[in-house]
Design a protein around this motif. Structure first.
Motif, PDB file in Angstrom:
ATOM      1  N   TRP A 157      -3.488   3.590   5.131  1.00  0.00           N
ATOM      2  CA  TRP A 157      -3.719   2.156   5.353  1.00  0.00           C
ATOM      3  C   TRP A 157      -2.401   1.388   5.321  1.00  0.00           C
ATOM      4  CZ3 TRP A 157      -7.392   0.383   7.893  1.00  0.00           C
ATOM      5  CH2 TRP A 157      -8.683   0.879   7.777  1.00  0.00           C
ATOM      6  N   GLY A 158      -1.483   1.804   4.471  1.00  0.00           N
ATOM      7  CA  GLY A 158      -0.185   1.142   4.418  1.00  0.00           C
ATOM      8  C   GLY A 158       0.545   1.231   5.745  1.00  0.00           C
ATOM      9  N   ASN A 188       0.529   1.831  -4.320  1.00  0.00           N
ATOM     10  CA  ASN A 188      -0.827   2.096  -3.852  1.00  0.00           C
ATOM     11  C   ASN A 188      -1.880   2.031  -4.951  1.00  0.00           C
ATOM     12  OD1 ASN A 188      -0.146   4.455  -5.096  1.00  0.00           O
ATOM     13  ND2 ASN A 188      -0.467   5.749  -3.286  1.00  0.00           N
ATOM     14  N   TYR A 209      -4.482  -1.132  -4.965  1.00  0.00           N
ATOM     15  CA  TYR A 209      -5.749  -1.126  -4.242  1.00  0.00           C
ATOM     16  C   TYR A 209      -6.690  -0.105  -4.870  1.00  0.00           C
ATOM     17  CZ  TYR A 209      -2.968  -3.555  -0.755  1.00  0.00           C
ATOM     18  OH  TYR A 209      -2.150  -4.446  -0.116  1.00  0.00           O
ATOM     19  N   TYR A 241     -11.168  -2.110   0.121  1.00  0.00           N
ATOM     20  CA  TYR A 241      -9.968  -2.030  -0.691  1.00  0.00           C
ATOM     21  C   TYR A 241      -9.514  -3.399  -1.203  1.00  0.00           C
ATOM     22  CZ  TYR A 241      -9.659   2.632   1.273  1.00  0.00           C
ATOM     23  OH  TYR A 241      -9.925   3.914   1.632  1.00  0.00           O
ATOM     24  N   VAL A 259      -4.865   5.444   0.893  1.00  0.00           N
ATOM     25  CA  VAL A 259      -4.200   4.144   0.834  1.00  0.00           C
ATOM     26  C   VAL A 259      -2.853   4.183   1.547  1.00  0.00           C
ATOM     27  CG1 VAL A 259      -3.291   2.386  -0.730  1.00  0.00           C
ATOM     28  CG2 VAL A 259      -5.421   3.509  -1.274  1.00  0.00           C
ATOM     29  N   THR A 260      -2.174   5.318   1.505  1.00  0.00           N
ATOM     30  CA  THR A 260      -0.903   5.444   2.216  1.00  0.00           C
ATOM     31  C   THR A 260      -1.109   5.321   3.723  1.00  0.00           C
ATOM     32  OG1 THR A 260      -0.082   6.862   0.458  1.00  0.00           O
ATOM     33  CG2 THR A 260       1.124   6.912   2.534  1.00  0.00           C
ATOM     34  N   ALA A 296       0.829  -1.211   0.000  1.00  0.00           N
ATOM     35  CA  ALA A 296       0.000   0.000   0.000  1.00  0.00           C
ATOM     36  C   ALA A 296       0.864   1.262   0.000  1.00  0.00           C
ATOM     37  CB  ALA A 296      -0.929   0.005   1.203  1.00  0.00           C
TER      38      ALA A 296
END
Length: 152
Positions: free
Chosen positions: A77-78, A59, A62, A123, A74-75, A55
């Motif tokens: 979530w990473g 990214n 996703y 995601y 998304v970052t 992610a």
């Protein structure tokens, strides 16, 4: 000449002590559940950390089709998956070493991992549901593991 009855590793007395412990009710299931939980926590933690790295660096892998109330970048979530995954793997190592704090922290982190993966379902749904199922199994194993029975 006196004989000593101390149990040394691999000796006959050590074997008798282990046999006596198993005859007194030490449950192989109890230690097996701890082994299962620790190994699954380490593997799931590594998988979750890898998903976090993906992610962060790739990214665009996703994709979200529908916007949800609890959507994050998304970052973000990473970083969440990387941090939670690393902590779950460390707690899994503590469970394998037999530490009580590893079990307690493991239950909390598996619960946190379940929540994070539930929120991550939009995601990557199949992956998230698989990790949630593993977290449920880990929580069950850690809650049903009886440390005192494993010591007898």
């Amino acid at each position: 000449m006196s004989t000593s009855h101390q149990a040394t590793p691999g000796s006959q007395a050590d074997y008798r002590d282990a046999t006596a412990r198993s005859a007194t009710g030490a449950s192989p299931l109890a230690s097996g559940l701890a082994l299962f939980a620790g190994i699954v926590m380490i593997i799931a933690g590594i998988f979750q950390a890898v998903a976090g790295l993906v992610a962060l660096f790739q990214n665009e892998l996703y994709v979200v089709g529908v916007t949800y109330v609890f959507s994050f970048d998304v970052t973000a979530w990473g970083w969440i998956h990387l941090l939670v995954g690393a902590l779950v793997a460390v707690a899994g190592g503590a469970v394998l070493m037999g530490h009580l704090w590893g079990r307690v922290i493991g239950i909390g982190l598996a619960s946190l991992s379940m929540i994070a993966n539930f929120l991550f379902v939009p995601y990557y749904p199949i992956w998230s549901l698989l990790i949630i199922a593993l977290d449920v199994a880990v929580i069950w194993a850690l809650c049903s593991y009886d440390r005192e029975a494993a010591r007898r």
